[in-house]
Design a protein around this motif. Structure first.
Motif, PDB file in Angstrom:
ATOM      1  N   VAL A 198      -1.010   2.640   7.363  1.00 41.26           N
ATOM      2  CA  VAL A 198      -0.943   1.421   6.335  1.00 41.26           C
ATOM      3  C   VAL A 198      -0.090   1.328   5.262  1.00 41.26           C
ATOM      4  N   GLN A 228      -1.430  -7.977   5.882  1.00 38.44           N
ATOM      5  CA  GLN A 228      -0.836  -7.281   6.905  1.00 38.44           C
ATOM      6  C   GLN A 228      -1.964  -6.282   7.373  1.00 38.44           C
ATOM      7  N   THR A 229      -2.514  -5.773   6.361  1.00 37.64           N
ATOM      8  CA  THR A 229      -3.293  -4.398   6.695  1.00 37.64           C
ATOM      9  C   THR A 229      -4.681  -5.212   7.283  1.00 37.64           C
ATOM     10  N   ASP A 230      -5.215  -6.226   6.839  1.00 36.86           N
ATOM     11  CA  ASP A 230      -6.605  -7.090   7.354  1.00 36.86           C
ATOM     12  C   ASP A 230      -5.898  -7.409   8.829  1.00 36.86           C
ATOM     13  N   ILE A 248       0.803  -1.129  -0.056  1.00 35.67           N
ATOM     14  CA  ILE A 248      -0.014   0.012  -0.168  1.00 35.67           C
ATOM     15  C   ILE A 248       0.767   1.216   0.100  1.00 35.67           C
ATOM     16  N   THR A 267      -9.493  -6.075   2.869  1.00 35.33           N
ATOM     17  CA  THR A 267      -9.309  -4.852   2.322  1.00 35.33           C
ATOM     18  C   THR A 267      -8.949  -5.199   0.767  1.00 35.33           C
ATOM     19  N   LEU A 310       2.647  -2.035   4.129  1.00 33.40           N
ATOM     20  CA  LEU A 310       2.221  -3.110   4.525  1.00 33.40           C
ATOM     21  C   LEU A 310       1.330  -3.783   3.154  1.00 33.40           C
TER      22      LEU A 310
END
Length: 282
Positions: free
Chosen positions: A136, A143-145, A57, A163, A139
């Motif tokens: 974010v 990893q964001t989830d 991201i 996401t 990531l």
């Protein structure tokens, strides 16, 4: 009559020769990104490692965040009470709007579901409902989830978060006109992008397709791909990244373009001369 026909033919040939020498440069003005070969091959090799990994991201991305309770029970809906994916159904069909809402009525009453795309700011943070600002950038989506699941666990029972980035795109220019291709997966390849833009038509050169990357840094990577042969395809790097430009060089048909443009001029000139000669003979 024979003299008149011979006169017309000679005029056509004279005009064609004059235009062919004076207009070659004019008819090549629509050719973009001229290069004799690949540019910045070292940077291209370094970028291969990033192309084949999961997307990271970045600032100015739009991310769609969907939060489900009970470890994502609503996604599968075992009891058949909700439309598939109702809490996260997107009504955005590629327009400028970045948020949408819809109301879904069920047997338990009235419920509202929202699907909103959130902009990642220049500092790498995104403002989300309830959890406020979250960093974010850097990531992957997985990893964001995981990060958001931890944050939303304060408000929901066993949350499941999904996401995805919605504004990743590729630009296809050249023989097919211009097309903006939305990336449907992280590891999209050149064939997918070409297929969605209409393929390589007879107006394009299959042996001269250019992938242009990092063009905003003023030191772009340019790779010339030859898809006219299997050997050329094997030598090329076919993975594409978000914001790549794919340029299909047009196949110039100089003779027909010249003939199309000069025919009205020649017809007008011949008509005037023929009228003059007719009046003079009479």
């Amino acid at each position: 009559m024979q003299i008149n026909l011979r006169f017309r033919f000679n005029l056509y040939m004279v005009f064609a020769c004059v235009f062919s020498f004076s207009s070659c440069r004019t008819y090549n003005q629509n050719i973009m990104f001229k290069t004799s070969g690949d540019i910045n091959m070292e940077k291209l090799k370094q970028s291969l490692a990033t192309v084949e990994r999961n997307y990271i991201i970045q600032p100015n991305d739009y991310i769609d965040v969907r939060v489900y309770t009970n470890r994502g029970e609503r996604i599968f809906d075992p009891n058949g009470e909700l439309p598939f994916g109702a809490p996260g159904v997107s009504n955005n069909q590629g327009g400028a709007t970045r948020s949408s809402s819809r109301t879904q009525r069920s047997t338990q009453g009235s419920q509202s579901y929202y699907n909103t795309e959130f902009l990642v700011q220049h500092d790498g943070t995104v403002k989300l409902p309830m959890v406020d600002y979250v960093k974010v950038t850097g990531l992957t989506l997985l990893q964001t989830d995981s990060l958001l699941q931890t944050l939303y666990a304060k408000y929901y029972v066993e949350p499941f978060v999904s996401t995805h980035v919605t504004n990743n795109r590729i630009f296809v220019l050249g023989a097919n006109g211009g097309n903006v291709i939305q990336m449907t997966n992280d590891n999209m390849n050149l064939f997918e992008a070409l297929a969605q833009s209409g393929g390589v038509t007879r107006e394009g050169k299959a042996h001269n397709i250019r992938i242009i990357r990092d063009y905003l840094d003023h030191d772009p990577i340019v790779q010339v791909v030859d898809l006219s042969t299997i050997d050329g395809m094997r030598k090329a790097t076919l993975y594409v990244e978000p914001n790549d430009v794919i340029y299909i060089e047009p196949n110039q048909r100089l003779f027909f373009e010249l003939l199309r443009d000069i025919t009205p001029v020649i017809n007008t000139f011949v008509g005037v001369v023929s009228t003059y000669l007719l009046i003079k003979n009479l």
